[in-house]
Design a protein around this motif. Structure first.
Motif, mmCIF file in Angstrom:
data_model
loop_
_atom_site.group_PDB
_atom_site.id
_atom_site.type_symbol
_atom_site.label_atom_id
_atom_site.label_comp_id
_atom_site.label_asym_id
_atom_site.label_seq_id
_atom_site.Cartn_x
_atom_site.Cartn_y
_atom_site.Cartn_z
ATOM 1 N N SER A 175 0.950 -1.168 -0.111
ATOM 2 C CA SER A 175 -0.120 0.000 -0.021
ATOM 3 C C SER A 175 1.237 0.937 0.270
ATOM 4 O O SER A 175 1.968 1.652 -0.065
ATOM 5 C CB SER A 175 -1.150 -0.117 1.415
ATOM 6 N N SER B 6 -5.561 7.956 11.322
ATOM 7 C CA SER B 6 -5.428 8.855 10.596
ATOM 8 C C SER B 6 -4.992 8.692 9.140
ATOM 9 O O SER B 6 -4.686 9.440 8.541
ATOM 10 C CB SER B 6 -4.594 10.100 11.337
ATOM 11 N N SER B 7 -4.215 7.834 9.074
ATOM 12 C CA SER B 7 -3.577 7.622 7.825
ATOM 13 C C SER B 7 -4.431 7.329 6.279
ATOM 14 O O SER B 7 -5.533 5.951 7.018
ATOM 15 C CB SER B 7 -2.531 6.741 7.872
ATOM 16 N N THR B 8 -4.495 7.122 5.914
ATOM 17 C CA THR B 8 -5.206 6.547 4.452
ATOM 18 C C THR B 8 -3.657 6.324 3.148
ATOM 19 O O THR B 8 -3.346 6.669 2.641
ATOM 20 C CB THR B 8 -6.304 7.924 3.424
ATOM 21 N N LEU B 9 -4.354 4.433 3.794
ATOM 22 C CA LEU B 9 -3.214 3.908 2.627
ATOM 23 C C LEU B 9 -4.095 3.298 1.457
ATOM 24 O O LEU B 9 -5.217 2.488 1.486
ATOM 25 C CB LEU B 9 -2.965 2.558 3.814
ATOM 26 N N LYS C 23 -7.843 1.935 6.066
ATOM 27 C CA LYS C 23 -7.242 3.328 7.001
ATOM 28 C C LYS C 23 -7.091 2.439 8.326
ATOM 29 O O LYS C 23 -7.865 1.506 9.328
ATOM 30 C CB LYS C 23 -8.643 3.654 7.388
ATOM 31 N N ARG D 168 0.463 5.971 0.543
ATOM 32 C CA ARG D 168 -0.536 6.933 1.237
ATOM 33 C C ARG D 168 -0.769 7.678 0.096
ATOM 34 O O ARG D 168 -0.090 7.424 -1.432
ATOM 35 C CB ARG D 168 0.440 7.835 2.036
#
Length: 98
Positions: free
Chosen positions: A41, A74-77, A71, A43
């Motif tokens: 994955s 707070s990171s969206t991968l 998710k 960012r």
């Protein structure tokens, strides 16, 4: 860094693909090499660079379910496999329009 056996290793970072070694300077290892690594994955900014699409377009594709994300805090991968699938689907669709 050069070793006595003549191998030369270097790190080349690029969106979606990382080469961690070369047999000879300037000649990257093939993707099948055990020294080649592709992330599972990435960012959002890296996914945009990897595909060449804008951030807003990527979020629209995510909202429509065309691109899968995970998710973690707070990171969206963005899943690399999902981006490859997106490109392949659009590629196949474009071939039919020729």
């Amino acid at each position: 860094m050069a070793f006595s056996d003549g191998l030369h290793f270097q790190a080349i970072l690029s969106p979606g693909f990382q080469t961690i070694g070369t047999v000879m300077p300037g000649i990257p290892l093939p993707p099948s090499s055990p020294l080649s690594i592709e992330p599972i994955s990435m960012r959002v900014p890296d996914a945009c660079r990897f595909t060449g699409i804008s951030r807003s377009t990527l979020y629209l594709l995510i909202a429509r379910g065309e691109v899968e994300v995970v998710k973690m805090g707070s990171s969206t991968l963005v899943l690399t496999e999902s981006l490859r699938g997106l490109i392949e689907r659009h590629r196949a669709g474009n071939l039919g329009n020729l």
